[in-house]
Design an enzyme around this catalytic site. Structure first.
Site, mmCIF file in Angstrom:
data_model
loop_
_atom_site.group_PDB
_atom_site.id
_atom_site.type_symbol
_atom_site.label_atom_id
_atom_site.label_comp_id
_atom_site.label_asym_id
_atom_site.label_seq_id
_atom_site.Cartn_x
_atom_site.Cartn_y
_atom_site.Cartn_z
ATOM 1 N N GLY A 240 119.084 12.278 11.113
ATOM 2 C CA GLY A 240 118.152 13.362 10.834
ATOM 3 C C GLY A 240 117.504 13.359 9.480
ATOM 4 N N ARG A 313 103.118 10.682 18.219
ATOM 5 C CA ARG A 313 103.552 11.748 17.313
ATOM 6 C C ARG A 313 102.445 12.727 16.931
ATOM 7 N NH1 ARG A 313 105.240 11.226 12.829
ATOM 8 N NH2 ARG A 313 106.936 12.719 12.917
ATOM 9 N N CYS A 343 91.340 9.733 27.604
ATOM 10 C CA CYS A 343 90.605 10.904 28.072
ATOM 11 C C CYS A 343 91.427 12.173 27.936
ATOM 12 C CB CYS A 343 90.182 10.696 29.526
ATOM 13 S SG CYS A 343 89.313 9.145 29.715
ATOM 14 N N GLU A 344 91.740 12.542 26.717
ATOM 15 C CA GLU A 344 92.473 13.769 26.401
ATOM 16 C C GLU A 344 91.976 14.218 25.039
ATOM 17 O OE1 GLU A 344 95.194 15.201 28.056
ATOM 18 O OE2 GLU A 344 95.586 13.608 29.514
ATOM 19 N N TYR A 371 109.795 6.166 16.138
ATOM 20 C CA TYR A 371 109.234 6.965 17.226
ATOM 21 C C TYR A 371 107.756 6.643 17.452
ATOM 22 C CZ TYR A 371 113.653 9.221 16.287
ATOM 23 O OH TYR A 371 114.993 9.447 16.065
HETATM 24 C C1 LIG Z 1 117.655 11.020 17.594
HETATM 25 C C2 LIG Z 1 119.067 11.079 17.202
HETATM 26 C C3 LIG Z 1 119.482 10.532 15.978
HETATM 27 C C4 LIG Z 1 118.531 9.950 14.964
HETATM 28 O O1 LIG Z 1 117.727 10.931 14.395
HETATM 29 P P1 LIG Z 1 116.761 10.542 13.169
HETATM 30 O O2 LIG Z 1 116.108 11.828 12.849
HETATM 31 O O3 LIG Z 1 115.810 9.517 13.667
HETATM 32 O O4 LIG Z 1 117.627 10.060 12.074
HETATM 33 C C5 LIG Z 1 120.837 10.533 15.701
HETATM 34 N N1 LIG Z 1 121.728 11.068 16.558
HETATM 35 C C6 LIG Z 1 121.363 11.625 17.731
HETATM 36 C C7 LIG Z 1 122.389 12.174 18.634
HETATM 37 C C8 LIG Z 1 120.017 11.649 18.093
HETATM 38 O O5 LIG Z 1 119.657 12.205 19.246
#
Ligand SMILES: *Cc1c(COP(=O)(O)O)cnc(C)c1O
Length: 415
Positions: A240, A313, A343-344, A371
């Site tokens: 995250g 994204r 086409c969006e 992503y």
């Molecule tokens: C997507 C995900 C991650 C990675 O998240 P990032 O924001 O890309 O670091 C880690 N653990 C789980 C369970 C996820 O679903």
């Protein structure tokens, strides 16, 4: 921009390879990754956690090209997977099954069997019924599944609602208040072995405080379990950590690790982290070429050959990606809507970008390594982009551009 993507005499480079040469050679749209950026990102993580036993499980869904998985595997990484398909990729890329953790709310029986067969490190279980199913599947194979529960700490990650996963109302994990009872239940199941606890509160976090709040809740619950005789071997604090797309100021990898290690001081559990975006996001760009400049009554459009199917994204999260010319030109600057051919109305790469460009010029959509390709689709029967890995001055093709024939190869006409 960073040290891996930089201008040299008005030409944009990835390491020592000029990106306009790559666009010429491999065509556009085309993803380009920097081998050095990927390597350095992983090494920073490993360095930051080296004072204690740890495992860095790269979140495969951020970018699942097997060349990237192979690079991380060789650096010592484990992997966080969310499907049987990702497990197959990891193994094909040379990843070690015993460093794999399996997350996700909807694991099928077949996926459980596949992962038990491969002998992965741990299942991150997300519901009571998943515990029952995993116990049954493992039993039918004469195996014992190592599990952790993904607890939902009810912490606000302060990120985009679509990528926030640690709130009560989210579909992920088991409720913090129910986790203790569920651990007791799991510990009594004959074909499960309780080994850890897991949490992942969201993506693109730009502050450390939610990570700390979540880790504290994980520790408190771990201690309650220990008092009841359930002793955990590892704590998985998820991924995250955010990156800079525009003007965000996320903590560095070192700052993030230091904050976590502070909370974990004096603990003996092995630490697992699951970084995705932070390892690949700023290590990749998407190259695209301007097909047309169109001057409307209110807006100017730069219509490029990459679209929302290549990079979802912006359409999905209204996400910002910097857009830079591969060659700086002495033209008049104008504001453009940078849009794709799909086409969006939602098919845009960037709004209101000031650029000095002409038809035929190539652009780099920055920070596209996470992503990007992994969320791409074939909408509008658009073959997926090529992928290239730059290492020094050498560009390696790591995924060929798809052909249209491949897109309908599995389809059948009914006579
Ligand atoms: C997507 C995900 C991650 C990675 O998240 P990032 O924001 O890309 O670091 C880690 N653990 C789980 C369970 C996820 O679903």
């Amino acid at each position: 921009m960073n040290e891996y993507f930089h201008y040299q005499q008005d030409r944009l480079y990835a390491e020592n390879a000029a990106l306009d040469d790559i666009a010429q050679r491999f065509g556009t749209p085309c993803y380009v990754y920097s081998h050095a950026a990927l390597t350095d990102g992983y090494r920073q993580f490993a360095e930051a956690f080296k004072s204690r036993e740890h495992l860095i499980c790269y979140a495969v869904k951020a970018n699942s090209n097997i060349a990237i998985l192979n690079l991380f595997a060789r650096l010592g990484a484990g992997f966080d997977i969310v499907s049987g398909g990702e497990l197959q990729r990891v193994l094909a890329a040379g990843g070690a099954a015993n460093k794999v953790v399996f997350s996700g709310v909807g694991k099928s029986e077949a996926e459980m069997r596949q992962a038990l067969e491969a002998e992965i490190l741990c299942f991150n279980v997300e519901s009571p019924s998943e515990l029952d199913r995993l116990n049954a599947v493992a039993g039918s194979m004469g195996k014992v599944a190592a599990i952790s529960l993904r607890v939902n700490p009810d912490v606000d990650a302060k990120t985009h609602p679509y990528i926030s996963t640690g709130l009560k109302q989210n579909k992920f994990g088991v409720a913090y208040t129910e986790a203790f009872e569920l651990y007791r239940k799991a510990a009594a199941m004959p074909h499960l072995r309780v080994t850890g606890m897991d949490c992942h509160i969201g993506s693109q976090l730009t502050e450390v405080s939610p990570f700390i709040a979540a880790a504290e809740k994980v520790l408190a619950l771990t201690d309650r379990l220990a008092a009841a005789g359930i002793v955990l071997e590892h704590l998985d604090l998820g991924g995250g950590l955010g990156i800079r797309y525009d003007d965000e100021t996320p903590p560095s990898i070192a700052e993030y690790a230091q904050a976590l290690l502070g909370v974990l001081q004096g603990r003996s559990e092995k630490i697992i982290v699951e970084p995705g975006r932070v390892l690949v996001g700023n290590a990749g760009v998407l190259l695209t070429r301007i097909e047309y400049l169109k001057h409307g009554e209110e807006k100017n459009f730069a219509i490029v050959d990459a679209a929302m199917n290549d990079l979802m994204r912006p359409a999905l999260y209204d996400a910002y990606h910097a857009i830079l010319p591969l060659q700086k030109r002495g033209l008049e600057k104008q504001f453009y809507e940078v849009v794709g051919p799909i086409c969006e109305t939602g098919d845009f790469i960037g709004h209101g970008r000031e650029m000095a460009v002409d038809k035929g010029d190539a652009l780099a959509v920055m920070s596209a390594g996470a992503y990007g390709m992994s969320m791409s689709s074939n909408y509008n029967t658009r073959p997926r982009a090529a992928e290239v890995m730059v290492d020094g001055a050498v560009a390696h093709l790591i995924r060929e551009r798809e052909t249209v024939r491949q897109l309908y190869a599995a389809e059948k006409i009914v006579a």
